[in-house]
Design an enzyme around this catalytic site. Structure first.
Site, mmCIF file in Angstrom:
data_model
loop_
_atom_site.group_PDB
_atom_site.id
_atom_site.type_symbol
_atom_site.label_atom_id
_atom_site.label_comp_id
_atom_site.label_asym_id
_atom_site.label_seq_id
_atom_site.Cartn_x
_atom_site.Cartn_y
_atom_site.Cartn_z
ATOM 1 N N ASN A 153 -0.242 6.624 5.152
ATOM 2 C CA ASN A 153 -1.187 7.012 4.101
ATOM 3 C C ASN A 153 -1.276 8.519 3.873
ATOM 4 O OD1 ASN A 153 -2.148 4.384 3.268
ATOM 5 N ND2 ASN A 153 -3.218 4.271 5.229
ATOM 6 N N GLN A 162 0.826 -1.212 0.000
ATOM 7 C CA GLN A 162 0.000 0.000 0.000
ATOM 8 C C GLN A 162 0.856 1.256 0.000
ATOM 9 O OE1 GLN A 162 -3.418 -0.425 2.396
ATOM 10 N NE2 GLN A 162 -4.171 1.634 2.046
ATOM 11 N N ASP A 163 1.553 1.537 1.112
ATOM 12 C CA ASP A 163 2.492 2.653 1.116
ATOM 13 C C ASP A 163 3.697 2.290 1.969
ATOM 14 O OD1 ASP A 163 1.280 2.928 3.637
ATOM 15 O OD2 ASP A 163 1.239 5.110 3.550
ATOM 16 N N PRO A 164 4.787 3.051 1.871
ATOM 17 C CA PRO A 164 6.020 2.660 2.565
ATOM 18 C C PRO A 164 5.863 2.675 4.086
ATOM 19 C CG PRO A 164 6.458 4.298 0.849
ATOM 20 C CD PRO A 164 4.969 4.235 1.021
#
Length: 230
Positions: free
Chosen positions: A139, A69-71
């Protein structure tokens, strides 16, 4: 020198994605990141590592795609490969569950680190659909433009390569199925390996052995999931 010339990106990806760098969303994304830096916000991963997934795995070498999804948003964790952390950083809980499934599925001993670079080097494209994040603010960069870029990456690799395995763990990753040509690729889905959900089907999914079986059936060298020391 054009803007495109300054983008440090592996040549096959740079060519395949060239039109994306001319899109309005990319200018807006660049401006957003510039403003975040100007405001003193710490952004992960470090600039040279933002495109690490693409630079580590050229387009024609991709065999497997894992979507994140995101880092990670903690200091020293993110280095541009989804689920992976830099050497010397403890494996986060979701990665620990990935290791548990590897142990159950292929009897691979659980490593003492979380550095997955060797998978990327073998053809596993480890792509976060949002490629940057603000420190301690998960996010924070969702919806800022990365989604258009990474959607195009998924489309390009689906179109370009003949027999891929897509590992889609969790609802966010599964939302990208519409971008994948399932008539020629193997798409494996499960719940996310997060401790909140792994027990509901990730642990026991057998995705790693199923990936290698599909690769071998299509004349590809299987992935060696055993990680070298970091």
């Amino acid at each position: 020198m054009t803007e495109d010339d300054r983008i440090k990106l592996e040549p096959s990806w740079k060519h395949a994605l060239r039109d994306q760098f001319e899109q309005p969303y990319m200018a807006q994304l660049r401006e957003f990141l510039r403003q975040e830096h100007a405001a003193g916000k710490e952004i992960y991963p470090p600039g040279p590592l933002i495109f690490n997934a693409l630079n580590s795995t050229p387009l024609d070498k991709v065999k497997v795609v894992i979507l994140g999804q995101d880092p990670y948003h903690g200091p020293g964790q993110a280095h541009g490969l989804c689920f992976s952390v830099q050497p010397g950083v403890p494996a986060p809980p979701s990665l620990v569950n990935i290791y548990k499934e590897l142990k159950r599925d292929l009897n691979i001993d659980i490593p003492n680190h979380g550095y997955l670079q060797s998978w990327a080097d073998q053809g596993v494209l480890m792509l976060n659909t949002t490629m940057t994040v603000e420190r301690a603010n998960a996010n924070a960069h969702a919806g800022k433009g990365w989604q258009f870029f990474t959607d195009r990456i998924i489309e390009v690799v689906s179109e370009h390569q003949p027999h891929l395995v897509f590992l889609l763990w969790g609802a966010h990753a599964q939302g990208k199925q519409k971008l994948i040509d399932a008539t020629k690729h193997l798409v494996l889905t499960s719940v996310h390996p997060s401790p909140l959900s792994a027990y509901r089907g990730f642990l026991g999914c057998g995705h790693f052995s199923r990936t290698n079986k599909f690769l071998e059936q299509n004349g590809e060298t299987p992935i060696n999931w055993v990680l070298p020391p970091a």
